[in-house]
Scaffold this motif. Structure first.
Motif, PDB file in Angstrom:
ATOM      1  N   SER A  26      21.561   3.303  -8.276  1.00 19.52           N
ATOM      2  CA  SER A  26      21.618   4.555  -7.505  1.00 19.52           C
ATOM      3  C   SER A  26      23.053   5.295  -8.179  1.00 19.52           C
ATOM      4  CB  SER A  26      22.584   4.008  -6.151  1.00 19.52           C
ATOM      5  OG  SER A  26      24.050   3.302  -6.267  1.00 19.52           O
ATOM      6  N   LYS A  27      22.536   6.519  -7.465  1.00 19.62           N
ATOM      7  CA  LYS A  27      23.445   7.199  -9.491  1.00 19.62           C
ATOM      8  C   LYS A  27      24.191   8.326  -8.183  1.00 19.62           C
ATOM      9  CE  LYS A  27      21.031   7.970 -13.083  1.00 19.62           C
ATOM     10  NZ  LYS A  27      20.361   9.193 -14.035  1.00 19.62           N
ATOM     11  N   GLY A  28      24.995   7.660  -7.113  1.00 20.05           N
ATOM     12  CA  GLY A  28      26.066   8.127  -6.018  1.00 20.05           C
ATOM     13  C   GLY A  28      25.265   8.671  -4.832  1.00 20.05           C
ATOM     14  N   LYS A  29      25.810   9.498  -3.250  1.00 20.27           N
ATOM     15  CA  LYS A  29      25.297   9.815  -2.481  1.00 20.27           C
ATOM     16  C   LYS A  29      23.926  10.388  -2.461  1.00 20.27           C
ATOM     17  CE  LYS A  29      28.737   9.365   0.838  1.00 20.27           C
ATOM     18  NZ  LYS A  29      30.193  10.693   1.413  1.00 20.27           N
ATOM     19  N   GLY A  30      24.144  11.572  -3.273  1.00 17.98           N
ATOM     20  CA  GLY A  30      22.784  12.443  -3.322  1.00 17.98           C
ATOM     21  C   GLY A  30      21.980  11.535  -4.093  1.00 17.98           C
ATOM     22  N   SER A  31      21.690  11.101  -4.690  1.00 15.55           N
ATOM     23  CA  SER A  31      20.672  10.769  -5.373  1.00 15.55           C
ATOM     24  C   SER A  31      18.959   9.872  -5.121  1.00 15.55           C
ATOM     25  CB  SER A  31      21.226   9.562  -6.349  1.00 15.55           C
ATOM     26  OG  SER A  31      19.539   8.815  -6.842  1.00 15.55           O
ATOM     27  N   ARG A  32      18.712   9.914  -4.594  1.00 13.17           N
ATOM     28  CA  ARG A  32      17.154   9.767  -4.466  1.00 13.17           C
ATOM     29  C   ARG A  32      16.795   8.247  -5.085  1.00 13.17           C
ATOM     30  NH1 ARG A  32      13.156  14.595  -3.161  1.00 13.17           N
ATOM     31  NH2 ARG A  32      15.165  15.497  -2.175  1.00 13.17           N
ATOM     32  N   LYS A  33      17.101   7.673  -6.588  1.00 12.49           N
ATOM     33  CA  LYS A  33      16.381   6.120  -6.517  1.00 12.49           C
ATOM     34  C   LYS A  33      16.945   5.251  -5.608  1.00 12.49           C
ATOM     35  CE  LYS A  33      16.146   7.074 -11.850  1.00 12.49           C
ATOM     36  NZ  LYS A  33      14.730   6.328 -12.534  1.00 12.49           N
ATOM     37  N   GLY A  34      18.404   5.085  -5.235  1.00 14.40           N
ATOM     38  CA  GLY A  34      18.241   4.492  -4.381  1.00 14.40           C
ATOM     39  C   GLY A  34      17.485   4.013  -3.392  1.00 14.40           C
ATOM     40  N   ARG A  35      17.169   5.242  -3.196  1.00 15.89           N
ATOM     41  CA  ARG A  35      15.872   5.341  -1.625  1.00 15.89           C
ATOM     42  C   ARG A  35      15.114   4.879  -1.616  1.00 15.89           C
ATOM     43  NH1 ARG A  35      17.810  10.938   0.910  1.00 15.89           N
ATOM     44  NH2 ARG A  35      19.556  11.653   0.846  1.00 15.89           N
ATOM     45  N   TYR A  36      14.324   4.730  -0.109  1.00 17.41           N
ATOM     46  CA  TYR A  36      13.035   4.299  -0.110  1.00 17.41           C
ATOM     47  C   TYR A  36      12.757   5.349   1.361  1.00 17.41           C
ATOM     48  CZ  TYR A  36      13.984   0.493   3.501  1.00 17.41           C
ATOM     49  OH  TYR A  36      14.077  -0.220   4.862  1.00 17.41           O
ATOM     50  N   PHE A  37      11.607   6.593   1.375  1.00 19.65           N
ATOM     51  CA  PHE A  37      10.943   6.416   2.840  1.00 19.65           C
ATOM     52  C   PHE A  37      10.564   6.148   2.973  1.00 19.65           C
ATOM     53  CE2 PHE A  37      13.339   9.206  -0.257  1.00 19.65           C
ATOM     54  CZ  PHE A  37      13.908  10.621  -0.257  1.00 19.65           C
ATOM     55  N   TYR A  38      10.129   5.935   4.758  1.00 18.80           N
ATOM     56  CA  TYR A  38       9.067   5.044   5.267  1.00 18.80           C
ATOM     57  C   TYR A  38       8.824   5.533   6.312  1.00 18.80           C
ATOM     58  CZ  TYR A  38       7.926   1.238   8.607  1.00 18.80           C
ATOM     59  OH  TYR A  38       7.242   1.140   9.880  1.00 18.80           O
ATOM     60  N   ALA A  39       7.050   5.489   5.886  1.00 10.52           N
ATOM     61  CA  ALA A  39       6.242   6.186   6.931  1.00 10.52           C
ATOM     62  C   ALA A  39       5.160   5.421   7.243  1.00 10.52           C
ATOM     63  CB  ALA A  39       5.629   7.753   6.009  1.00 10.52           C
ATOM     64  N   VAL A  40       4.329   5.805   8.685  1.00 10.15           N
ATOM     65  CA  VAL A  40       3.567   5.011   9.392  1.00 10.15           C
ATOM     66  C   VAL A  40       2.305   6.320   9.155  1.00 10.15           C
ATOM     67  CG1 VAL A  40       2.594   3.813  11.493  1.00 10.15           C
ATOM     68  CG2 VAL A  40       4.961   3.595  10.610  1.00 10.15           C
ATOM     69  N   GLY A  41       1.053   5.728   8.530  1.00  7.51           N
ATOM     70  CA  GLY A  41      -0.293   5.761   8.754  1.00  7.51           C
ATOM     71  C   GLY A  41      -1.107   5.525   9.905  1.00  7.51           C
ATOM     72  N   ARG A  42      -2.043   6.142   9.978  1.00  4.76           N
ATOM     73  CA  ARG A  42      -2.991   5.576  10.890  1.00  4.76           C
ATOM     74  C   ARG A  42      -4.504   6.220  10.881  1.00  4.76           C
ATOM     75  NH1 ARG A  42       1.082   5.891  14.315  1.00  4.76           N
ATOM     76  NH2 ARG A  42       2.086   4.039  14.748  1.00  4.76           N
ATOM     77  N   ARG A  43      -5.461   5.513  10.671  1.00  4.73           N
ATOM     78  CA  ARG A  43      -6.556   6.010  11.469  1.00  4.73           C
ATOM     79  C   ARG A  43      -7.523   4.536  11.718  1.00  4.73           C
ATOM     80  NH1 ARG A  43     -11.286   7.863  11.792  1.00  4.73           N
ATOM     81  NH2 ARG A  43     -12.665   7.985   9.926  1.00  4.73           N
ATOM     82  N   LYS A  44      -8.607   5.099  12.965  1.00  2.00           N
ATOM     83  CA  LYS A  44      -8.908   4.256  13.720  1.00  2.00           C
ATOM     84  C   LYS A  44      -8.561   3.147  14.379  1.00  2.00           C
ATOM     85  CE  LYS A  44     -13.723   4.745  11.478  1.00  2.00           C
ATOM     86  NZ  LYS A  44     -14.831   4.143  10.884  1.00  2.00           N
ATOM     87  N   GLU A  45      -8.819   1.622  13.727  1.00  2.00           N
ATOM     88  CA  GLU A  45      -8.112   0.936  14.582  1.00  2.00           C
ATOM     89  C   GLU A  45      -7.057  -0.059  13.465  1.00  2.00           C
ATOM     90  OE1 GLU A  45      -7.449  -0.674  17.559  1.00  2.00           O
ATOM     91  OE2 GLU A  45      -8.552   0.894  18.060  1.00  2.00           O
ATOM     92  N   ALA A  46      -6.634   0.542  11.878  1.00  2.00           N
ATOM     93  CA  ALA A  46      -5.977   0.629  10.677  1.00  2.00           C
ATOM     94  C   ALA A  46      -4.100   1.404  11.416  1.00  2.00           C
ATOM     95  CB  ALA A  46      -6.584   0.723   9.321  1.00  2.00           C
ATOM     96  N   THR A  47      -3.427   0.611  10.111  1.00  2.00           N
ATOM     97  CA  THR A  47      -2.257   1.025  10.684  1.00  2.00           C
ATOM     98  C   THR A  47      -1.269   0.637   9.658  1.00  2.00           C
ATOM     99  OG1 THR A  47      -1.535   0.645  13.124  1.00  2.00           O
ATOM    100  CG2 THR A  47       0.630   0.830  12.177  1.00  2.00           C
ATOM    101  N   ALA A  48      -0.666   1.718   8.738  1.00  4.80           N
ATOM    102  CA  ALA A  48       0.170   1.088   7.431  1.00  4.80           C
ATOM    103  C   ALA A  48       1.542   1.562   7.628  1.00  4.80           C
ATOM    104  CB  ALA A  48      -0.826   1.800   6.285  1.00  4.80           C
ATOM    105  N   CYS A  49       1.992   0.585   6.670  1.00  3.64           N
ATOM    106  CA  CYS A  49       3.465   0.730   7.180  1.00  3.64           C
ATOM    107  C   CYS A  49       3.738   1.106   5.445  1.00  3.64           C
ATOM    108  CB  CYS A  49       4.316  -0.434   6.900  1.00  3.64           C
ATOM    109  SG  CYS A  49       3.864  -0.364   9.199  1.00  3.64           S
ATOM    110  N   VAL A  50       4.158   2.518   4.991  1.00  2.00           N
ATOM    111  CA  VAL A  50       4.198   2.563   3.956  1.00  2.00           C
ATOM    112  C   VAL A  50       5.785   3.385   2.777  1.00  2.00           C
ATOM    113  CG1 VAL A  50       3.652   4.339   1.954  1.00  2.00           C
ATOM    114  CG2 VAL A  50       2.243   3.759   3.460  1.00  2.00           C
ATOM    115  N   LYS A  51       6.129   2.413   1.950  1.00  2.00           N
ATOM    116  CA  LYS A  51       7.876   2.488   1.476  1.00  2.00           C
ATOM    117  C   LYS A  51       7.813   3.095  -0.129  1.00  2.00           C
ATOM    118  CE  LYS A  51      10.435  -1.206   3.877  1.00  2.00           C
ATOM    119  NZ  LYS A  51      10.643  -2.650   3.298  1.00  2.00           N
TER     120      LYS A  51
END
Length: 175
Positions: free
Chosen positions: A40-65
């Motif tokens: 991490s390079k301070g507060k505003g850096s995106r290096k240490g963060r991860y972005f979480y989202a959920v994707g779906r299709r038919k009966e499948a579910t994917a959790c993405v980091k």
């Protein structure tokens, strides 16, 4: 003598409005997590963060980091070519990253369950697209034009009674 009919009076505001339920919000969130103090390079850096989202299709579910990295994609703790063995499925998984022009800028950790392999691949693509949008809102236009941000609503139609399948009727016999 007849009694006058009683009528309900509706205000002008209530006339024009429909009484439908508000749409449900899809649970997409950004999680801030320190991975390593060196990264991490301070507060505003995106290096240490991860972005979480959920994707779906038919009966499948994917959790993405999604993290900024070297382009490593792990699906259920396996490298994605070992999880999705067919090349057409591997292309589906990578489509969202190729669409924004950064195929090797992010490390992705995906947990996927349910459905078949094609549904899972498309759920992963949907989740990656949503995570990319959270990472950089400017990607929205490209991802939306390609159709990766919209959840595909098509599902398998249920079987009806008197039929062999959803629409297949039993063979007609004249005699």
């Amino acid at each position: 003598m007849q009694s006058p009919k009683k009528t309900k009076s509706i205000s002008k505001k209530a006339k024009g409005k429909s009484r439908s339920k508000p749409k449900k919000k899809i649970p997409v969130q950004m999680v801030e997590k320190e991975a390593d103090p060196k990264m991490s390079k301070g507060k505003g850096s995106r290096k240490g963060r991860y972005f979480y989202a959920v994707g779906r299709r038919k009966e499948a579910t994917a959790c993405v980091k999604l993290r900024v990295g070297k382009g490593k994609i792990m699906v259920n703790n396996k490298d994605y070519p070992k999880y999705f063995l067919e090349s057409r499925l591997q292309k589906i998984v990578c489509e969202a990253q190729n669409c924004v022009g950064r195929p090797e800028g992010f490390d992705l950790e995906v947990k996927v369950k349910g459905g078949g392999v094609k549904g899972q691949a498309e759920a992963v693509r949907h989740g990656i697209a949503r995570a990319l949008f959270l990472f950089e809102p400017n990607f929205r236009k490209r991802l939306k034009r390609a159709g990766f941000l919209k959840r595909d609503p098509r599902k398998k139609e249920r079987k009806k009674y008197g039929l062999k399948g959803a629409r297949r009727a039993p063979q007609f016999s004249k005699r």
